[in-house]
Design an enzyme around this catalytic site. Structure first.
Site, short mmCIF file in Angstrom:
data_model
loop_
_atom_site.label_atom_id
_atom_site.label_comp_id
_atom_site.label_asym_id
_atom_site.label_seq_id
_atom_site.Cartn_x
_atom_site.Cartn_y
_atom_site.Cartn_z
N HIS A 1 0.90 -1.09 -0.11
CA HIS A 1 0.14 0.07 -0.08
C HIS A 1 0.90 1.28 0.14
O HIS A 1 0.23 2.34 0.34
CB HIS A 1 -0.85 -0.01 1.25
CG HIS A 1 -1.87 -1.36 1.21
ND1 HIS A 1 -1.53 -2.52 1.91
CD2 HIS A 1 -2.93 -1.51 0.77
CE1 HIS A 1 -2.47 -3.42 1.68
NE2 HIS A 1 -3.39 -2.94 1.02
N GLY B 1 -11.41 -1.28 -7.79
CA GLY B 1 -12.32 -0.48 -8.48
C GLY B 1 -12.07 -0.63 -10.06
O GLY B 1 -12.30 0.08 -10.80
N MET C 1 -12.01 -8.85 -8.78
CA MET C 1 -12.71 -9.59 -7.70
C MET C 1 -14.27 -9.65 -8.09
O MET C 1 -14.65 -10.46 -8.85
CB MET C 1 -12.63 -9.09 -6.03
CG MET C 1 -11.09 -9.39 -5.91
SD MET C 1 -10.74 -8.84 -4.04
CE MET C 1 -11.74 -9.98 -3.19
N SER C 2 -15.22 -8.80 -7.53
CA SER C 2 -16.44 -8.65 -7.80
C SER C 2 -16.80 -8.37 -9.16
O SER C 2 -17.81 -8.69 -9.71
CB SER C 2 -17.18 -7.73 -6.63
OG SER C 2 -16.71 -6.51 -6.79
N HIS D 1 -6.11 0.40 -2.99
CA HIS D 1 -6.92 0.32 -4.08
C HIS D 1 -6.79 1.52 -4.98
O HIS D 1 -6.69 2.57 -4.58
CB HIS D 1 -8.33 0.42 -3.80
CG HIS D 1 -8.74 1.17 -2.70
ND1 HIS D 1 -8.43 1.39 -1.51
CD2 HIS D 1 -9.84 2.28 -2.84
CE1 HIS D 1 -8.89 2.47 -0.81
NE2 HIS D 1 -9.86 2.96 -1.65
#
Length: 198
Positions: free
Chosen positions: A98, A152, A172-173, A118
């Site tokens: 990060h 995102g 992922m999603s 992210h």
């Protein structure tokens, strides 16, 4: 490179069905199921093999002993976890970071690739500001190993991550929770070159 990561929010059957359907569009499939035991992960790999998903495409979060024993592609670890350093461990070692400082440290410690994010706003990190493309560019310039952008990522913004030096993206999603996972995976695949560096 397209890394597709399980979400931890699906049944074993649903995860397996989607993974088998989308794996040909992905470069790597990550099993990131924090509630699964080592035995369940081994069973998952066995089921994937039965469906012609090669072990060389499978990355496991944590469990370096399983990765080594099952001859999988890589182990992916948190920023705070040490890498396995034994002659018998020949798989790739990846890590989520990060900051530039953490990226440089993990490279020194032997990471073969990094995840950074992210990058964009995402529901999974609600209320936390995105790190953005500028930070992604700075981080990719600070290390010599491949950096994968996560957080995102959509088919529309994936290319902008590569323009900042990323070797690929992780999703992922955007795939596992899409209305049509196969169509979603194809859209990401179209936005990225297949193969190349990790």
């Amino acid at each position: 490179m397209l890394h597709v990561i399980s979400t931890g929010r699906q049944s074993f059957g649903d995860w397996l069905d989607i993974t088998v359907r989308i794996h040909k569009e992905a470069d790597y499939i990550h099993i990131r199921e924090k509630t699964w035991s080592a035995g369940q992960i081994q069973e998952a790999v066995r089921h994937l093999e039965e469906q012609r998903v090669p072990r060389s495409q499978i990355i496991i979060n944590n469990h370096p002993e399983l990765v080594s024993r099952m001859n999988l592609a890589a182990v992916h670890l948190p920023e705070t976890s040490p890498f396995p350093h034994t002659p018998s461990f020949s798989a790739m070692k990846g890590c989520s970071v990060h900051s530039q400082e953490a990226a440089a440290r993990k490279e020194r410690e032997g990471a073969d690739y990094l995840f950074f994010g992210h990058v964009f706003e995402t529901d999974s990190k609600a209320g936390q500001p995105a790190r953005g493309l500028h930070e992604l560019r700075q981080l990719t310039a600070a290390v010599s190993i491949p950096v994968t952008a996560i957080g995102g990522i959509t088919p529309d913004n994936a290319g902008s991550c590569l323009e900042q030096g990323a070797s690929g993206v992780a999703v992922m999603s955007g795939i596992y929770e899409a209305h049509d996972p196969e169509a979603a995976a194809r859209a990401y695949r179209t936005a990225l070159p297949k193969g190349g560096r990790t």
